[in-house]
Design an enzyme around this catalytic site. Structure first.
Site: not given
Ligand code: S3P
Length: 429
Positions: A30, A97, A125, A168, A170, A316, A342
């Site tokens: 980020r 990802g 994915r 999510s 992301q 994770d 994943k």
């Protein structure tokens, strides 16, 4: 002789000592992306050395930013502002990802077309989760069956109100980055709270946004300023050592300079529920992120059940928790269907490897039931090219009887190139 790219793990007696883990992967991605959008020079110390975060740097370079390293190893990014330069070739996201999904939000708001490509695992994915909302904001996106390569025709985006169907971070971050570049206001609502590094990073670079429960709102057109930051140690990397320490009663482990953001530290609550004592010391805030020292006094006498919002926060760390589960008093995990999409199908990968070590495991559609009090034996472990599977089973191997061979162990370089060397520093035999 074990095959090339394999690592042999011998049983341990104990985990003892202190260490630091590399810079956090989520924050590194980020900060690098926002530094590119912030005119001026940003300096990021302790940037994640993993291949994933390097993929992000290479993409930002390809989008026109000058990126160098200084003599302290810090990453120096000369940001060029919200409008980047058209890349001469496809943007290679490698195995990452996070790179592909979050960068999609940025390139969707540019005045040129980009193609985002990834390796074989990333190309499997799901990308519909970012394509749908970005299309609603005005971007044109072509993909093969909703998978990479993604061809994104950037445009002047317009803000939307969007309810993200899957938890999510992301996707949330992708939309906040797109929202920053869009006309008007973008609101993102998530089904359960996910890691909030996107929100905190945007604020650290000078953007304003509001948060109410699971709803974040950002106004487009805000100008960012550059940032000087020291990136905290990765809490998901620290998780491997904490879980290793937890399964040896005489362990005494200290991890310094580690991220303690509450949306990333659910593992500490689970370890506490199992009977471990975790202490946080020297806690401070850096650009909105909590950082400090963790120590762990082991205890694993109580069974735990992980589900709902906790599963999302622990996503994770679940492979390593499952890998140590047979040594504990038992662990049940539910609501973790996301693990199937994943870097590998982590529900199957963990099950298969635990079974190879002689464990009884029940794999469900969205989790595992793993009874405690089991004895495992060393075995040949397949990483499936997935860094977290390789590291999770290096930890399970420490309490197994006999040696374990982790095949294709080089994939640990995705997030933690020095993992095996650091593990040896705290293992007592
Ligand atoms: C990440 C979010 C999670 C996580 C990944 C990093 C992030 O993915 O598994 O390792 O930095 O936002 P999802 O957003 O797909 O849950």
């Amino acid at each position: 002789m074990p095959p090339a790219n394999s690592v042999v793990i011998r049983p341990a007696r104990n985990i003892l000592g202190s260490l630091r883990v590399p810079g956090d992967k989520s924050i590194s991605h980020r900060y690098a992306m926002l530094a590119a959008l912030a005119p001026g020079r940003s300096r990021l110390e302790n940037y994640s050395p993993g291949a994933d975060c390097n993929s992000t740097l290479e993409c930002m370079r390809a989008l026109g930013c000058q990126i160098t390293h200084d003599d302290k190893g810090a990453v120096i990014i000369d940001g060029i502002g919200p409008q980047l330069k058209a890349p001469a070739a496809p943007l290679d996201c490698g195995n990452s990802g996070s790179t592909m999904r979050m960068l999609s939000g940025i390139v969707a708001g540019q005045s040129f077309a980009s193609e985002l490509v990834g390796d074989e695992s990333l190309s499997r994915r799901p990308m519909k989760r970012v394509m749908d909302p970005l299309r609603k904001m005005g971007a044109e996106i072509a993909a093969t069956d909703d998978h990479a390569p993604l061809r994104i025709l950037g445009t002047r985006l317009h803000g939307i109100d969007y309810v993200v169907p899957v938890a999510s971070a992301q996707v949330k971050t992708c939309l906040l980055f797109a929202g920053l570049l869009a006309d008007g206001q973008t609101t993102v609502e998530e089904p359960t709270r996910t890691r909030d590094h996107g929100e905190l990073a945007l604020r650290a670079f000078g953007a304003e946004l509001t948060r109410t429960r699971n709803i974040v709102t950002i106004a487009g057109g805000q100008t960012l300023h550059p940032l000087e930051a020291f990136i905290p140690g990765d809490s998901s990397s620290a998780a491997f050592f904490l879980c290793a320490a937890a399964i040896f009663p005489e362990s005494n482990l200290v991890i310094d300079g580690v991220l303690l953001n509450p949306t990333r530290s659910a593992l500490l609550d689970v370890l506490a529920a199992m009977g471990s004592r975790t202490n946080m010391m020297r806690v401070e805030e850096q650009h909105g992120e909590l950082v400090g020292t963790i120590s762990l006094i082991p205890g694993i006498a109580k069974p735990v059940e992980i589900f709902g919002a906790t599963t999302a926060l622990l996503i994770d760390e679940l492979p390593v928790l499952a890998a140590i589960a047979p040594y504990t008093a038992g662990i049940i995990v539910r609501d973790a269907g996301e693990l199937r999409v994943k870097e590998s199908d982590r529900l199957s990968a963990v099950t298969q490897n635990l079974q190879a070590m002689g464990a009884q495991v029940e794999q469900t559609a969205d989790g595992w039931k793993i009874t405690g009090g089991q004895k495992l034996h060393g075995a040949e472990i397949e990483s499936f090219g997935d860094h977290r599977i390789a590291m999770a089973f290096a930890i399970a191997a420490l309490r197994a009887e006999g040696e374990t061979v982790i095949n294709n162990a080089e994939c640990t370089a995705i997030s933690y190139p020095n993992f095996f060397a650091d593990l040896e520093k705290v293992v007592e035999r």
